[in-house]
Design a protein around this motif. Structure first.
Motif: not given
Length: 192
Positions: A112-113, A96-99, A91-94
């Motif tokens: 995976a990332e 950091a990514y677009r969208g 949840n926290r890492m998402s």
């Protein structure tokens, strides 16, 4: 077919009825992303496709409970180990990514990332006995499904000979009503 890479990271967003797996390379590019039914044959097919992508696959899942037990047992049976990436971390890492949309495919990519960037996750240890027990249970389930299919096919064959119009009207695949009706009334006269 391209040359297999040295290493890839596979993230799996586990679920009850299906999983979503995404595979990234060392640059973070998505190499493979698919929905996988939570079924032994579907998981084994996906496992083969992913293992063909690289010499070493690092696996990561977001659930290490009952919904991912078959997946983890099959990974263990094929000499693969997975790490557990907690849902809170995903949840926290998402962010950091677009969208903005939360989808299974995006969650699998983020898993995976995250596994590619961090090396501090706990390895999931699947006991050999658990893998053997799950193999036994899935084999038993396969036998039960085959027995049910044979029984319904025999019933349809007999019903076609006795009462063809009724047999055409029944949908055996999704409704139990036809089978219940035939257990109570076994002849055309009784059904009428």
């Amino acid at each position: 077919m391209s040359e297999p890479r040295a290493r890839v990271w596979a993230g799996i967003d586990a679920g009850k009825s299906h999983h979503w797996a995404a595979v990234v390379d060392e640059t973070g590019a998505t190499l493979w992303s698919k929905k996988i039914d939570n079924d032994e044959s579907a998981i084994l097919t996906a496992l083969g496709e992913i293992l063909d992508l690289a010499d070493k696959v690092s696996w990561a899942v977001d659930i290490c409970g009952t919904s991912s037990a078959l997946l983890l047992a099959l990974l263990a049976a094929h000499g693969q180990q997975a790490v557990y990436v907690p849902g809170r971390t995903v949840n926290r890492m998402s962010g950091a990514y677009r969208g903005e949309a939360k989808t299974d495919a995006r969650d699998a990519y983020v898993i995976a990332e995250t596994a590619r960037h961090r090396r501090d996750f706990v390895t999931i240890d699947v006991p050999a006995q658990l893998a053997a027990d799950l193999a036994l249970l899935t084999a038993h389930r396969t036998d039960l499904v085959a027995d049910r299919v044979r029984m319904i096919n025999r019933l349809r064959d007999v019903l076609t000979g006795v009462f063809p119009a009724l047999e055409r009207a029944f949908d055996y695949s999704s409704h139990k009503g036809a089978l219940i009706l035939l257990t109570g009334y076994q002849t055309p006269a009784a059904i009428r």
